[in-house]
Design a protein around this motif. Structure first.
Motif, PDB file in Angstrom:
ATOM      1  N   SER A 339       0.924  -1.132   0.052  1.00 56.62           N
ATOM      2  CA  SER A 339      -0.077   0.024  -0.099  1.00 56.62           C
ATOM      3  C   SER A 339       0.813   1.249   0.176  1.00 56.62           C
ATOM      4  N   ASP A 340       0.192   2.499  -0.338  1.00 56.02           N
ATOM      5  CA  ASP A 340       1.259   3.685  -0.244  1.00 56.02           C
ATOM      6  C   ASP A 340       1.719   3.777   1.079  1.00 56.02           C
ATOM      7  N   ALA A 341       1.042   3.802   2.382  1.00 53.96           N
ATOM      8  CA  ALA A 341       1.615   4.044   3.596  1.00 53.96           C
ATOM      9  C   ALA A 341       2.546   3.056   3.846  1.00 53.96           C
ATOM     10  N   GLU A 342       2.590   1.558   3.465  1.00 52.79           N
ATOM     11  CA  GLU A 342       3.458   0.458   3.549  1.00 52.79           C
ATOM     12  C   GLU A 342       4.730   0.760   2.622  1.00 52.79           C
ATOM     13  N   PHE A 343       4.636   1.123   1.451  1.00 49.12           N
ATOM     14  CA  PHE A 343       5.895   1.670   0.643  1.00 49.12           C
ATOM     15  C   PHE A 343       6.648   2.804   1.316  1.00 49.12           C
ATOM     16  N   ARG A 344       5.856   3.762   1.761  1.00 59.75           N
ATOM     17  CA  ARG A 344       6.377   5.107   2.302  1.00 59.75           C
ATOM     18  C   ARG A 344       7.151   4.593   3.910  1.00 59.75           C
ATOM     19  N   ASP A 345       6.460   3.918   4.621  1.00 60.80           N
ATOM     20  CA  ASP A 345       7.427   3.111   5.769  1.00 60.80           C
ATOM     21  C   ASP A 345       8.782   2.608   5.287  1.00 60.80           C
ATOM     22  N   VAL A 346       8.529   1.955   4.286  1.00 64.51           N
ATOM     23  CA  VAL A 346       9.695   1.458   3.599  1.00 64.51           C
ATOM     24  C   VAL A 346      10.905   2.119   3.201  1.00 64.51           C
ATOM     25  N   LEU A 347      10.429   3.345   2.331  1.00 64.66           N
ATOM     26  CA  LEU A 347      11.368   4.340   2.058  1.00 64.66           C
ATOM     27  C   LEU A 347      11.920   5.171   3.164  1.00 64.66           C
ATOM     28  N   ASN A 348      10.974   5.606   4.119  1.00 67.21           N
ATOM     29  CA  ASN A 348      11.598   6.346   5.356  1.00 67.21           C
ATOM     30  C   ASN A 348      12.558   5.510   6.399  1.00 67.21           C
ATOM     31  N   ALA A 349      12.392   3.958   6.207  1.00 67.27           N
ATOM     32  CA  ALA A 349      13.312   3.247   7.070  1.00 67.27           C
ATOM     33  C   ALA A 349      14.571   3.103   6.124  1.00 67.27           C
ATOM     34  N   GLY A 350      14.715   3.328   5.073  1.00 66.24           N
ATOM     35  CA  GLY A 350      15.847   3.168   4.299  1.00 66.24           C
ATOM     36  C   GLY A 350      16.008   1.510   3.859  1.00 66.24           C
ATOM     37  N   VAL A 351      14.997   0.913   3.599  1.00 68.36           N
ATOM     38  CA  VAL A 351      15.215  -0.571   3.426  1.00 68.36           C
ATOM     39  C   VAL A 351      14.570  -1.070   2.354  1.00 68.36           C
ATOM     40  N   MET A 352      14.409  -0.109   1.361  1.00 70.23           N
ATOM     41  CA  MET A 352      13.832  -0.580  -0.028  1.00 70.23           C
ATOM     42  C   MET A 352      14.781  -1.353  -0.831  1.00 70.23           C
ATOM     43  N   ASP A 353      15.942  -1.091  -0.826  1.00 71.45           N
ATOM     44  CA  ASP A 353      17.356  -1.933  -1.391  1.00 71.45           C
ATOM     45  C   ASP A 353      17.142  -3.277  -0.798  1.00 71.45           C
ATOM     46  N   ALA A 354      17.459  -3.376   0.692  1.00 71.83           N
ATOM     47  CA  ALA A 354      17.487  -4.565   1.287  1.00 71.83           C
ATOM     48  C   ALA A 354      16.161  -5.570   1.029  1.00 71.83           C
ATOM     49  N   ILE A 355      14.930  -5.209   0.944  1.00 71.99           N
ATOM     50  CA  ILE A 355      13.790  -5.758   0.585  1.00 71.99           C
ATOM     51  C   ILE A 355      13.933  -6.341  -0.948  1.00 71.99           C
ATOM     52  N   GLU A 356      14.381  -5.352  -1.833  1.00 68.34           N
ATOM     53  CA  GLU A 356      14.514  -5.709  -3.112  1.00 68.34           C
ATOM     54  C   GLU A 356      15.690  -7.024  -3.291  1.00 68.34           C
ATOM     55  N   GLU A 357      16.612  -6.983  -2.327  1.00 67.45           N
ATOM     56  CA  GLU A 357      17.753  -7.940  -2.539  1.00 67.45           C
ATOM     57  C   GLU A 357      17.137  -9.173  -1.927  1.00 67.45           C
ATOM     58  N   THR A 358      16.329  -9.047  -0.929  1.00 69.80           N
ATOM     59  CA  THR A 358      15.614 -10.425  -0.130  1.00 69.80           C
ATOM     60  C   THR A 358      14.862 -10.897  -0.754  1.00 69.80           C
ATOM     61  N   ILE A 359      14.160 -10.119  -1.692  1.00 71.40           N
ATOM     62  CA  ILE A 359      12.976 -10.655  -2.711  1.00 71.40           C
ATOM     63  C   ILE A 359      13.852 -11.500  -3.750  1.00 71.40           C
ATOM     64  N   ALA A 360      14.916 -11.012  -4.163  1.00 76.05           N
ATOM     65  CA  ALA A 360      15.653 -11.582  -5.405  1.00 76.05           C
ATOM     66  C   ALA A 360      16.315 -12.836  -4.722  1.00 76.05           C
ATOM     67  N   ALA A 361      16.699 -12.658  -3.570  1.00 76.32           N
ATOM     68  CA  ALA A 361      17.126 -13.960  -2.898  1.00 76.32           C
ATOM     69  C   ALA A 361      16.409 -15.136  -2.651  1.00 76.32           C
ATOM     70  N   GLY A 362      14.998 -14.847  -2.764  1.00 74.64           N
ATOM     71  CA  GLY A 362      13.956 -15.905  -2.673  1.00 74.64           C
ATOM     72  C   GLY A 362      12.919 -15.682  -1.697  1.00 74.64           C
ATOM     73  N   ALA A 363      12.859 -14.652  -1.019  1.00 75.19           N
ATOM     74  CA  ALA A 363      11.709 -14.494  -0.106  1.00 75.19           C
ATOM     75  C   ALA A 363      10.486 -14.030  -0.783  1.00 75.19           C
ATOM     76  N   SER A 364       9.537 -13.920  -0.276  1.00 78.47           N
ATOM     77  CA  SER A 364       8.206 -13.122  -0.818  1.00 78.47           C
ATOM     78  C   SER A 364       8.114 -11.824  -0.285  1.00 78.47           C
TER      79      SER A 364
END
Length: 504
Positions: A339-364
């Motif tokens: 959601s907009d709020a969830e993604f904004r929280d991800v950006l504010n936490a500075g973990v977008m790249d980490a989440i992207e890498e985690t998904i690429a590694a095999g997580a949902s």
């Protein structure tokens, strides 16, 4: 009258009286294979003083050669920052003595940077946009690294001696310099953090830098001065050097605003100087008087020819640029289903790249967000570091999730496994074995715990028999407590209903 440095005003009071003026110099290490002016390898983590050449050490008779890839990376950064690209530019010698600069000068650019007159629009958390004007982005080489020994803090203050590693000497750098930033008001610290985050995102997106602030790939010198309300003349600035985390950039700017305000309120003058940031105390301390350009005695580097660009070359490099970060964020948000709020929280936490890498590694996407915005962010808050600096890798998150999905551990036990891994006790499997953390799914021990819980709460058992199956949660809780959280909660629930002869 000397400046007051041991007192600060409250931030709110400082904002009532003064308007902050900001300026940033962000140094970006480029991830080329070799150094800026030599064939020495550009690598991180080698044994000290092994990734060097005579050119890096400034030995007599050596001649530098410009790294073409570094020039191209610099132009790509300039294009991403909406800069003009110089038709011709040259290198200069910036003369100063410091032990980490073996030549006694740094090869840099002064009068003619390769990129100039750009801008970057920075969006803050609530959507407000500030345009930051870029004065220049120029090429230079990095210095070596000093390690201060014998002190309590690892800093030069109080150290008994220092060791120098020249592996970093000559690593290609782009220094991005802003024009003075006015009008941010009380949002100045937030803007500082957001601007450096945007630079880091851009250079990582371009693929020209590893952009790991904890390794010094991206470092920020933050300039702060204050103007009394109603005036337009810039005050004397201080420059806090080599701040290497987003959180620290924000805190350093906030502290310097408060310190400057206290100095000015006391009737003293702010000293133009460099400052050192201390994350442990969240304060700065004086470094050295800030040198002006004349003090460095810049002159053209006689051993290097000018760098000449052509429109065709620039357009070819422009064609290599990936999609802008804003477009990338839109695509990731849609792909992940946040959601907009969830993604904004991800950006504010500075973990977008980490989440992207985690998904690429095999997580949902859901699992990656759960870990990075939940347990990892909680630990980061406790340690007062950024989530990406906690020590958790995307691969570790995926491995823990696989163990949960396989039923070997549950979410609560996964957090204990994470404790063990971060403590150096081995792989998740090894930690599970050493700590005895595997989920108890054998019916025998579970039935014993269930019977004990039912006997302790006969009223709950009657409620379940009467059709209030949700009351089973109390029995499950008792079993989980008895098994130290190691019971298979799903199997416990099934066994409770079987024991009581009801449908779940």
């Amino acid at each position: 009258m000397t400046a007051v440095t041991d007192e600060i005003l409250s931030f709110d009071e400082a904002m009532e009286k003064y308007d902050p003026v900001l300026g940033f110099e962000v140094h970006v290490e480029l991830n080329t294979k070799t150094k800026m002016f030599s064939a020495a390898p550009n690598i991180f983590g080698d044994e000290p003083n092994t990734a060097i050449s005579p050119v890096d050490l400034g030995l007599p008779g050596v001649l530098p050669v410009v790294n073409k890839a570094a020039v191209e990376y610099s132009i790509m950064i300039g294009l991403a920052l909406n800069c003009k690209i110089a038709e011709s530019c040259f290198f200069a010698r910036k003369n100063y003595f410091y032990p980490d600069t073996p030549k006694n000068f740094q090869t840099s650019q002064y009068e003619d940077p390769i990129c100039y007159d750009g801008y970057l629009d920075i969006e803050l958390e609530d959507g407000e946009v500030f345009r930051v004007e870029i004065e220049r982005a120029h090429m230079e080489e990095d210095a070596g690294k000093l390690t201060h020994m014998g002190g309590a803090t690892g800093r030069i203050q109080g150290a008994e001696y220092s060791l120098v590693d020249y592996n970093r000497a000559g690593v290609p750098l782009v220094e991005i310099v802003t024009k003075p930033i006015v009008g941010a008001g009380s949002r100045a610290p937030e803007l500082a953090k957001a601007y450096v985050a945007a630079i880091r995102e851009i250079v990582k997106n371009l693929g020209v830098s590893d952009a790991r602030m904890e390794r010094g790939n991206v470092r920020c010198d933050a300039n702060v001065s204050l103007m009394p309300k109603g005036t337009s003349t810039f005050g004397t600035r201080s420059e806090t050097k080599n701040v290497n985390s987003l959180r620290s950039v924000e805190r350093a700017v906030r502290f310097e605003i408060q310190r400057h305000a206290a100095v000015l309120d006391s009737g003293a003058k702010v000293t133009q100087e460099t400052r050192h940031w201390h994350e442990d105390t969240r304060t700065t301390t004086s470094g050295r008087p800030k040198s002006d350009a004349d003090d460095y005695r810049y002159f053209p580097e006689p051993d290097l020819v000018p760098v000449v660009t052509t429109p065709e070359w620039i357009e070819e490099l422009r064609s290599r640029l990936p999609e802008p970060p804003a477009e990338r964020r839109k695509k990731l948000k849609a792909a992940w289903g946040y959601s907009d709020a969830e993604f904004r929280d991800v950006l504010n936490a500075g973990v977008m790249d980490a989440i992207e890498e985690t998904i690429a590694a095999g997580a949902s996407a859901a699992v990656a967000r759960k870990w990075w915005m939940g347990e990892i962010s909680r630990r980061a808050k406790e340690a007062e570091v950024d989530p990406v600096d906690v020590g958790v890798t995307p691969e570790l998150v995926v491995e823990l999730d696989k163990l949960v999905q396989a039923g070997k551990i549950n979410d609560k036990l996964a957090r204990q496994v994470l404790d063990g891994v971060l403590a150096g006790e081995g792989t998740p499997e090894e930690v599970i074995a050493k700590r005895g953390l595997a989920v108890v799914s054998d019916d025998g021990p579970l039935l014993e715990a269930i019977d004990a819980a039912l006997a302790a709460q006969p009223d709950v058992a009657e409620k379940i028999r009467g059709g209030k199956v949700q009351a089973a949660g109390a029995i499950v809780g008792g079993v989980m407590k008895a098994t130290r959280g190691q019971a298979d909660a799903g199997r416990v629930r099934e066994l409770i209903f079987e024991r009581l002869g009801v449908q779940g």
